[in-house]
Design a protein around this motif. Structure first.
Motif, PDB file in Angstrom:
ATOM      1  N   ASP A 154       0.819  -1.283  -0.118  1.00 27.97           N
ATOM      2  CA  ASP A 154       0.071  -0.149  -0.227  1.00 27.97           C
ATOM      3  C   ASP A 154       1.132   1.214  -0.045  1.00 27.97           C
ATOM      4  OD1 ASP A 154      -2.335  -1.304   0.081  1.00 27.97           O
ATOM      5  OD2 ASP A 154      -3.097  -0.543   1.805  1.00 27.97           O
TER       6      ASP A 154
ATOM      7  N   ASP B 283      -2.224  -1.357  -3.182  1.00 27.63           N
ATOM      8  CA  ASP B 283      -3.271  -0.126  -3.417  1.00 27.63           C
ATOM      9  C   ASP B 283      -2.445   1.138  -3.129  1.00 27.63           C
ATOM     10  OD1 ASP B 283      -5.992   0.449  -3.464  1.00 27.63           O
ATOM     11  OD2 ASP B 283      -5.734   1.275  -1.397  1.00 27.63           O
ATOM     12  N   THR B 284      -3.038   2.189  -3.858  1.00 27.87           N
ATOM     13  CA  THR B 284      -2.427   3.715  -3.808  1.00 27.87           C
ATOM     14  C   THR B 284      -3.423   4.581  -3.196  1.00 27.87           C
ATOM     15  OG1 THR B 284      -2.978   3.962  -6.145  1.00 27.87           O
ATOM     16  CG2 THR B 284      -0.742   2.950  -5.637  1.00 27.87           C
TER      17      THR B 284
ATOM     18  N   THR C  71      -5.300  -9.449  -1.224  1.00 25.92           N
ATOM     19  CA  THR C  71      -5.688  -7.881  -1.418  1.00 25.92           C
ATOM     20  C   THR C  71      -5.589  -7.080  -0.416  1.00 25.92           C
ATOM     21  OG1 THR C  71      -7.588  -6.761  -2.503  1.00 25.92           O
ATOM     22  CG2 THR C  71      -8.090  -8.295  -0.763  1.00 25.92           C
ATOM     23  N   SER C  72      -5.165  -5.739  -0.893  1.00 25.47           N
ATOM     24  CA  SER C  72      -5.250  -4.762   0.463  1.00 25.47           C
ATOM     25  C   SER C  72      -6.026  -3.444  -0.316  1.00 25.47           C
ATOM     26  CB  SER C  72      -3.713  -4.257   0.375  1.00 25.47           C
ATOM     27  OG  SER C  72      -3.232  -3.715  -0.727  1.00 25.47           O
ATOM     28  N   ASP C  73      -6.363  -2.915   0.934  1.00 25.91           N
ATOM     29  CA  ASP C  73      -7.115  -1.746   0.673  1.00 25.91           C
ATOM     30  C   ASP C  73      -6.909  -0.861   1.725  1.00 25.91           C
ATOM     31  OD1 ASP C  73      -9.164  -0.225  -0.768  1.00 25.91           O
ATOM     32  OD2 ASP C  73     -10.055  -2.198  -0.998  1.00 25.91           O
TER      33      ASP C  73
ATOM     34  N   ASP D 274     -13.416  -7.467  -2.189  1.00 24.12           N
ATOM     35  CA  ASP D 274     -12.647  -7.753  -3.117  1.00 24.12           C
ATOM     36  C   ASP D 274     -12.451  -9.030  -3.325  1.00 24.12           C
ATOM     37  OD1 ASP D 274     -11.461  -5.070  -3.804  1.00 24.12           O
ATOM     38  OD2 ASP D 274      -9.980  -5.226  -2.408  1.00 24.12           O
TER      39      ASP D 274
ATOM     40  N   HIS E 243      -5.016   0.313   6.956  1.00 22.22           N
ATOM     41  CA  HIS E 243      -4.788  -0.457   5.790  1.00 22.22           C
ATOM     42  C   HIS E 243      -4.987  -1.900   5.983  1.00 22.22           C
ATOM     43  CE1 HIS E 243      -2.495   2.793   3.843  1.00 22.22           C
ATOM     44  NE2 HIS E 243      -2.300   3.367   5.084  1.00 22.22           N
TER      45      HIS E 243
END
Lengths: 313, 313
Positions: free
Chosen positions: A96, A130-131, B52-54, B82, B140
């Motif tokens: 991230d 992610d950004t 996945t990351s968010d 996701d 995060h």
């Protein structure tokens, strides 16, 4: 109810309080409180997964003078060190990115270049992330590693009489090592067969040693004259040198215990396998949480004063 | 060399450029560019992993008026969505918390309370993470899910003639749904047997539909009168309603395609399984990237104008 601020309460107490409200699942072998979480892929799977995350934040973990490639390298090194400290192999990683919109595309590419090159050296793949925009640059890495089932070396396995070792040298990492350290991955995997407990030194020897003995419910006697103080501290007074060695942090060396009866065979094997120096810096004792030295006057620096993100002192 | 700022270059182009420098590994089934990465646990493993990351960031994804429990709920919902969009099951999650030191311990506990409760509803365990100080609150989440090998539904599987569906209603999520949405996990897992391609709507229908057709190298004809515009937009003019439906984002509904020959059986089965409304909003066409409607005048809103973290317009 707790209306204290984080700056008074501190990171370590916060993490302990948060850990208490997390729910467990049957397949969580090790939850909060070690270098990585360990989760089971099912009763027939040969491997378990190691999960860890870490952050590198501008003005905390690096400043404007640092080439951005090295900031990228640092976040990758940090998570690999966490996996190494469990004796595992890092496999996949998500990143991230938080960045101010006025940052240049090139700068971001430099960060990712540093990350991908260093990850490749350890055979780890960055597979996404992610950004988002934010006030300063932040890199959050999430790493998945693997370990044969039941073989993760935890912080909690130290027993009375075990020898306490540390790899390399410690202290003064701010003069450069915090950016160019080599995570002790090969050594960590080798230690799967030898170590009864292990942690990597990120917060500082004082703090991380305390984590290890608390998790193991043991004490430790430290051999102060055996602490491998980094050469970069040579210009300091002896009392200052040892203080830095105990509290600077970001050494990313491995701190581990080996049962007394395995010690000689371990040392023979280590010396054949690795050039990396190894120091026997103490012995595990019985009384939980008690830290002693042969000369009690040496104990000046053992308050738990490693890095804390929130405390203001 | 690219000395443009992120605010001119934009997030989507940045991500494409970053994806190009990432190294592949033999066990990475799907890397950057889908809702999750898919990695293989080895040739004999029955499951693959979804990674996945968010991020949920104060003043971007929630503001000071939002109860912190809901901010915690939101980050968990995002990563579960996701995983749902790949037809997988979320299993474990790590959280990196960034917080200003002047925040109260209670506030952080509220966030984690919201996270743990919502994660538990979906049988996902939060197993650790990291904390650091920063200027605003940031969460995060890194999530690991599982999927039987080869069964992940990708963005890239849409074929000519497939019917395009969307669950629920879309648009206007800022009036509340962005905080209290239910990730379509049961529906996503059910769709494993039916969908040829799938994505969740986070950036907005316009943007996410474009992701899907680009990944599949197809076009689409949209049935503008079938777009299920959310009731919260009822007070707007028709042209404004449809614009919001296409561009607001954070609907966290599933957008997916079903091959024509499976469609009737799929609809029968869906209607027996779920109360959730389903709208057939288009048909996949042959020309890559081309978006049409029956009445070409309706095409006002199809520029790729979903949310972009970096672009300033």
């Amino acid at each position: 109810m707790n209306s204290e601020t984080l700056s008074k309460f501190g990171e370590k107490k916060l993490i302990k309080q948060l850990a208490r409200i997390l729910k467990r699942r049957h397949d969580v072998v090790v939850g909060c409180g070690d270098d990585c979480a360990v989760v089971s892929l099912g009763p027939t799977a040969t491997d378990e997964l190691l999960l860890t995350s870490d952050a590198v934040i501008e003005n905390i973990h690096f400043d404007a003078s640092v080439p951005l490639e090295l900031a990228g390298r640092k976040i990758i090194g940090r998570v690999i060190s966490d996996i190494a400290a469990m004796s595992g192999q890092p496999s996949w990683c998500l990143i991230d990115l938080v960045a101010p919109p006025e940052r240049k595309v090139d700068e971001i590419m430099q960060i990712y270049s540093g990350m991908t090159k260093f990850a490749e050296e350890y055979n780890m793949a960055i597979v996404g992330g992610d950004t988002a925009r934010g006030g300063v640059l932040e890199l959050h890495a999430f790493c998945v590693g693997t370990i044969p089932r039941g073989r993760a070396v935890l912080r909690s396995g130290a027993g009375k009489g075990d020898a306490l070792f540390v790899t390399g040298t410690i202290g003064g990492s701010r003069s450069g090592k915090h950016l160019n350290f080599l995570p002790r991955l090969r050594e960590g995997i080798f230690l799967r067969d030898w170590a009864s407990s292990m942690i990597d030194i990120s917060d500082g020897l004082a703090s991380d040693l305390r984590h290890l003995i608390e998790a193991s419910a043991v004490g430790v006697e430290i051999f102060m004259d055996k602490i491998p103080v980094s050469d970069v501290l040579n210009n300091l007074l002896p009392s200052e040198k040892i203080k830095h060695a105990f509290t600077d942090g970001e050494d990313f060396e491995l701190l581990f215990t080996v049962p007394e009866k395995k010690k000689n065979a371990f040392l023979n094997r280590w010396n054949r396998m690795f050039d990396l120096s190894l120091s026997e810096i103490g012995i595990i004792t019985e009384t939980p949480g008690k830290i002693t030295t042969k000369d009690q006057n040496d104990l000046f620096c053992m308050p738990d004063e490693g890095f804390d993100h929130f405390l203001t002192t």
